[in-house]
Design a protein around this motif. Structure first.
Motif, mmCIF file in Angstrom:
data_model
loop_
_atom_site.group_PDB
_atom_site.id
_atom_site.type_symbol
_atom_site.label_atom_id
_atom_site.label_comp_id
_atom_site.label_asym_id
_atom_site.label_seq_id
_atom_site.Cartn_x
_atom_site.Cartn_y
_atom_site.Cartn_z
ATOM 1 N N PRO A 124 0.843 -1.197 0.000
ATOM 2 C CA PRO A 124 0.000 0.000 0.000
ATOM 3 C C PRO A 124 0.880 1.249 0.000
ATOM 4 O O PRO A 124 2.066 1.197 0.347
ATOM 5 C CB PRO A 124 -0.768 -0.124 1.318
ATOM 6 C CG PRO A 124 0.146 -0.899 2.203
ATOM 7 C CD PRO A 124 0.858 -1.864 1.309
ATOM 8 N N MET A 125 0.300 2.347 -0.394
ATOM 9 C CA MET A 125 0.979 3.630 -0.233
ATOM 10 C C MET A 125 0.667 4.186 1.144
ATOM 11 O O MET A 125 -0.274 3.739 1.799
ATOM 12 C CB MET A 125 0.544 4.583 -1.335
ATOM 13 C CG MET A 125 1.079 4.191 -2.700
ATOM 14 S SD MET A 125 0.174 4.963 -4.035
ATOM 15 C CE MET A 125 -1.397 4.147 -3.896
ATOM 16 N N VAL A 126 1.469 5.130 1.567
ATOM 17 C CA VAL A 126 1.276 5.733 2.879
ATOM 18 C C VAL A 126 1.073 7.230 2.709
ATOM 19 O O VAL A 126 1.915 7.917 2.116
ATOM 20 C CB VAL A 126 2.488 5.501 3.801
ATOM 21 C CG1 VAL A 126 2.135 5.923 5.226
ATOM 22 C CG2 VAL A 126 2.928 4.059 3.777
ATOM 23 N N LEU A 127 -0.064 7.725 3.194
ATOM 24 C CA LEU A 127 -0.298 9.163 3.233
ATOM 25 C C LEU A 127 0.340 9.685 4.509
ATOM 26 O O LEU A 127 0.040 9.209 5.607
ATOM 27 C CB LEU A 127 -1.796 9.460 3.223
ATOM 28 C CG LEU A 127 -2.173 10.952 3.312
ATOM 29 C CD1 LEU A 127 -1.705 11.706 2.065
ATOM 30 C CD2 LEU A 127 -3.677 11.114 3.500
ATOM 31 N N THR A 128 1.233 10.649 4.353
ATOM 32 C CA THR A 128 1.972 11.170 5.502
ATOM 33 C C THR A 128 1.798 12.681 5.611
ATOM 34 O O THR A 128 1.347 13.337 4.672
ATOM 35 C CB THR A 128 3.479 10.862 5.373
ATOM 36 O OG1 THR A 128 4.018 11.600 4.260
ATOM 37 C CG2 THR A 128 3.723 9.386 5.165
ATOM 38 N N ALA A 129 2.186 13.213 6.754
ATOM 39 C CA ALA A 129 2.236 14.666 6.955
ATOM 40 C C ALA A 129 3.640 15.033 7.405
ATOM 41 O O ALA A 129 4.247 14.313 8.212
ATOM 42 C CB ALA A 129 1.221 15.098 8.010
ATOM 43 N N SER A 214 12.574 8.060 10.448
ATOM 44 C CA SER A 214 13.335 9.127 11.113
ATOM 45 C C SER A 214 12.440 10.093 11.878
ATOM 46 O O SER A 214 12.931 10.877 12.694
ATOM 47 C CB SER A 214 14.151 9.908 10.079
ATOM 48 O OG SER A 214 13.306 10.743 9.293
ATOM 49 N N GLY A 215 11.134 10.047 11.597
ATOM 50 C CA GLY A 215 10.204 10.968 12.246
ATOM 51 C C GLY A 215 9.958 12.244 11.473
ATOM 52 O O GLY A 215 9.158 13.080 11.900
ATOM 53 N N ALA A 216 10.611 12.392 10.317
ATOM 54 C CA ALA A 216 10.393 13.595 9.508
ATOM 55 C C ALA A 216 8.991 13.617 8.918
ATOM 56 O O ALA A 216 8.387 14.681 8.747
ATOM 57 C CB ALA A 216 11.433 13.678 8.388
ATOM 58 N N LEU A 217 8.468 12.419 8.604
ATOM 59 C CA LEU A 217 7.116 12.284 8.075
ATOM 60 C C LEU A 217 6.289 11.450 9.050
ATOM 61 O O LEU A 217 6.741 10.404 9.520
ATOM 62 C CB LEU A 217 7.135 11.609 6.699
ATOM 63 C CG LEU A 217 7.921 12.310 5.596
ATOM 64 C CD1 LEU A 217 7.896 11.476 4.316
ATOM 65 C CD2 LEU A 217 7.390 13.708 5.338
ATOM 66 N N LEU A 218 5.074 11.899 9.301
ATOM 67 C CA LEU A 218 4.189 11.200 10.228
ATOM 68 C C LEU A 218 3.110 10.466 9.432
ATOM 69 O O LEU A 218 2.345 11.093 8.696
ATOM 70 C CB LEU A 218 3.534 12.206 11.178
ATOM 71 C CG LEU A 218 4.506 13.116 11.947
ATOM 72 C CD1 LEU A 218 3.734 14.124 12.789
ATOM 73 C CD2 LEU A 218 5.448 12.299 12.810
ATOM 74 N N PRO A 219 3.036 9.145 9.535
ATOM 75 C CA PRO A 219 2.054 8.383 8.757
ATOM 76 C C PRO A 219 0.636 8.605 9.267
ATOM 77 O O PRO A 219 0.381 8.519 10.469
ATOM 78 C CB PRO A 219 2.497 6.931 8.956
ATOM 79 C CG PRO A 219 3.220 6.927 10.258
ATOM 80 C CD PRO A 219 3.883 8.273 10.373
#
Length: 322
Positions: A124-129, A214-219
């Protein structure tokens, strides 16, 4: 008498039709695996994982050839036009099923001109912020987008990509509008994502997983109908409030149409043997792929279904390539 039998056998082989002679001598190498994208992506990584083991298993040189362009269509066309002699193969990504609708002048028939030999697996793809954004759930994204339509941005690997099409479905189902920011591939998207150029990067784990770790992107959500074993703590779109979507990237191994059965069987067996090697298996899973090898009987109808689903989304939303 023995010499005469050998001479008769050799004469019969030389007199046989070329396809029969080719499969009798196969593998006669070198064997090419065409990767229809530039070096560095997940298809390239898969090819280079297989390359040394297949060389060893088949006893002939196996080379990887990168032929990027047109979302994978240029390299795929080369294989579709190749002789079915077992010396030219192809590794594809999910764009393989989208391209026929996205590129009307593609120059080959995806189902008739290719043999869908083996589906490696899906993801699956992951939508992140980005961590600097205020969103900690998909519900917060939807709320913000409804309050201020077309101000929140999301980034993908390109116009017409599976991530783009999936987000079109999600916005329609959820009744909100975002701004699409397409990049030219996984590398540029990953760079932009970690730099915070867009609010919501969306891609497969192979493309942006290191920045999630790394925490740069939040799932926020994953796009499969069920949770991926590699991401058991990330909710699906349905769990996050947007049901009815099952969007999974896939990786597969193909050849030209008309391949003799003995060649198909031997190549598939060689690939499966390679994937059974614990080191190779772990590296494939480490790419973020849910490894589940399936042969032609499953892979060919899978491609047909993917073409039907995503072709409809392309047409209904009048999506054009970059």
């Amino acid at each position: 008498m023995v010499l005469r039998r050998h001479l008769l056998a050799a004469t019969s082989l030389l007199a046989a039709p070329l396809p029969l002679r080719a499969q009798s001598a196969w593998p006669n190498g070198p064997i090419r695996i065409v990767v229809p994208f530039p070096p560095g992506g997940s298809t390239d990584a898969m090819a280079r994982l297989l390359q040394p083991r297949l060389t060893q298993e088949l006893g002939v040189p196996v080379v990887v050839e990168n032929r990027g362009g047109a979302s994978g269509a240029l390299g795929t066309a080369q294989v579709a036009r190749a002789a079915p002699d077992g010396n030219t193969w192809l590794i594809v990504f999910d764009t393989h099923a989208v391209n026929p609708a996205l590129i009307p002048s593609i120059g080959f028939d995806t189902q008739r001109d290719l043999t869908s030999l083996l589906l490696f697996g899906t993801a699956p793809m992951v939508l992140t912020a980005h961590r600097t954004r205020p969103y900690r759930s998909l519900a917060q994204v939807v709320e913000a987008a409804k309050a201020r339509p077309e101000t929140v941005t999301y980034g993908t690997i390109g116009n017409g990509s599976l991530a783009h099409l999936t987000m079109e479905l999600a916005q329609r189902a959820g009744g909100f509008r975002l701004v699409h920011v397409p990049y030219r591939g996984g590398g540029p998207l990953a760079t932009a994502a970690v730099a915070g150029e867009v609010d919501l990067p969306i891609a497969t784990r192979p493309a942006i997983g290191v920045h999630i770790d790394s925490g740069a992107l939040l799932p926020l959500a994953q796009t499969g109908a069920t949770r991926s074993p590699s991401m058991p703590d990330i909710p699906t779109l349905a769990e996050a409030g947007i049901p009815g979507i099952d969007a999974r990237a896939f990786w597969g191994f193909l050849g030209p149409a008309g391949l003799p059965a003995p060649i198909k069987e031997r190549m598939e067996a060689a690939i499966r043997k390679t994937l059974d090697i614990p080191e190779v298996r772990q590296r494939v899973i480490g790419l973020g792929i849910d490894l589940d090898p399936q042969g032609e009987a499953v892979f060919a109808p899978f491609v047909a279904r993917q073409m039907e689903i995503w072709g409809r989304v392309v047409r209904e939303n009048n999506i054009r390539p970059d």
